[in-house]
Enzyme design. Structure first.
Site, short mmCIF file in Angstrom:
data_model
loop_
_atom_site.label_atom_id
_atom_site.label_comp_id
_atom_site.label_asym_id
_atom_site.label_seq_id
_atom_site.Cartn_x
_atom_site.Cartn_y
_atom_site.Cartn_z
N ASP A 125 -5.42 2.45 -2.51
CA ASP A 125 -3.95 2.43 -2.66
C ASP A 125 -3.38 1.07 -2.29
O ASP A 125 -2.20 0.96 -1.95
CB ASP A 125 -3.32 3.53 -1.80
CG ASP A 125 -3.60 3.32 -0.31
OD1 ASP A 125 -4.43 2.47 0.03
OD2 ASP A 125 -2.97 4.02 0.51
N ASN B 112 -2.38 13.74 -2.21
CA ASN B 112 -3.67 14.33 -2.57
C ASN B 112 -3.86 15.72 -1.97
O ASN B 112 -4.32 16.65 -2.63
CB ASN B 112 -4.82 13.42 -2.12
CG ASN B 112 -5.02 12.23 -3.04
OD1 ASN B 112 -4.75 12.30 -4.23
ND2 ASN B 112 -5.48 11.12 -2.49
N ASP C 126 -3.94 10.13 -8.39
CA ASP C 126 -4.16 9.13 -9.45
C ASP C 126 -2.85 8.81 -10.16
O ASP C 126 -2.60 7.65 -10.53
CB ASP C 126 -5.19 9.64 -10.46
CG ASP C 126 -6.61 9.62 -9.92
OD1 ASP C 126 -6.84 8.94 -8.91
OD2 ASP C 126 -7.47 10.28 -10.51
N ASP D 246 0.83 -1.20 0.00
CA ASP D 246 0.00 0.00 0.00
C ASP D 246 0.87 1.25 0.00
O ASP D 246 2.06 1.20 0.34
CB ASP D 246 -1.05 0.00 1.12
CG ASP D 246 -0.49 0.25 2.50
OD1 ASP D 246 -1.19 -0.06 3.47
OD2 ASP D 246 0.65 0.75 2.63
#
Length: 224
Positions: free
Chosen positions: A96, A61, A70, A53
């Site tokens: 993720d 973000n 993204d 992850d």
């Protein structure tokens, strides 16, 4: 057996339904198909499972926007595709989180793949001016365990790495705090000396303080 499930989908619609649009890896639907259609038994070939992850996706973000997030996910997907073999399977499990199945590979081989993926992520991320950090865990299948057990084992391995990172971050934070306190103390001593002695800025003791302050500042910059 698992090898039958992992054949590449033949029809275009099937491929689209089982492929993640952002990364080009298989998606959660494909994973659910594996879980529902496969019974692990002694004749199934050996494999290792990797869980990955992204540690800092929220930070990416928040700092650069969801488009950058993204892009980070896309980069991780690219790195996974590049670092596994055609007979292996890379999946975006969701958000993720990623799963990789490495066939006829033991846990040591899985760790080598993880390190290759890290290096590839760093290389691709640097080209985009990004910093992407991942945590990963691995587990090896044997005939005494089922897929649920393997997932749990890899998950524990992943969170062990996260705990080590957090512990290191705390230690680094304490070291940095102590270093900054030393710098402030020396700065105050130096200012006091200059104020008290006026032209004593060339005084040997004052110069030593100044040099020590410079050394600490350089150490602080190198640690960053």
């Amino acid at each position: 057996v698992i090898t039958a499930v992992l054949r590449h989908p033949k029809c275009e619609n099937c491929r689209k339904a089982l492929t993640d649009a952002v990364t080009g890896l298989y998606n959660r639907n494909y994973w659910e198909q594996i879980i529902s259609d496969v019974t692990i038994h002694p004749r199934t070939q050996n494999f290792s499972l990797i869980l990955i992850d992204v540690d800092n996706l929220k930070e990416i973000n928040d700092t650069y926007g969801h488009t950058a997030g993204d892009k980070a996910i896309e980069i991780v997907g690219q790195a996974i595709r590049k670092c596994i073999r055609k007979e292996d399977a890379g999946l975006r499990y969701g958000g993720d989180e990623f799963i990789i199945l490495l066939f006829n590979q033991d846990k040591k081989a899985a760790y080598r793949v993880i390190e290759r993926i890290r290096r590839e992520i760093n290389k691709l991320a640097a080209g985009q001016g990004m910093n992407i950090q991942i945590s990963a865990g691995a587990a090896y299948y044997d005939c005494l365990r089922n897929m649920g057990d393997i997932i749990k084992m890899a998950d524990r391995d992943l969170y062990k790495e996260k705990r080590v990172k957090k512990s290191k971050d705390k230690q680094d934070s304490k070291k940095l705090k102590h270093l900054l306190q030393e710098i402030e103390k020396l700065r105050d001593e130096l200012n006091k000396k200059v104020t008290q002695e006026g032209k004593g800025i060339n005084n040997e003791e004052t110069l030593k303080l100044s040099q020590r302050l410079d050394e600490l500042i350089v150490k602080h910059l190198l640690d960053e």
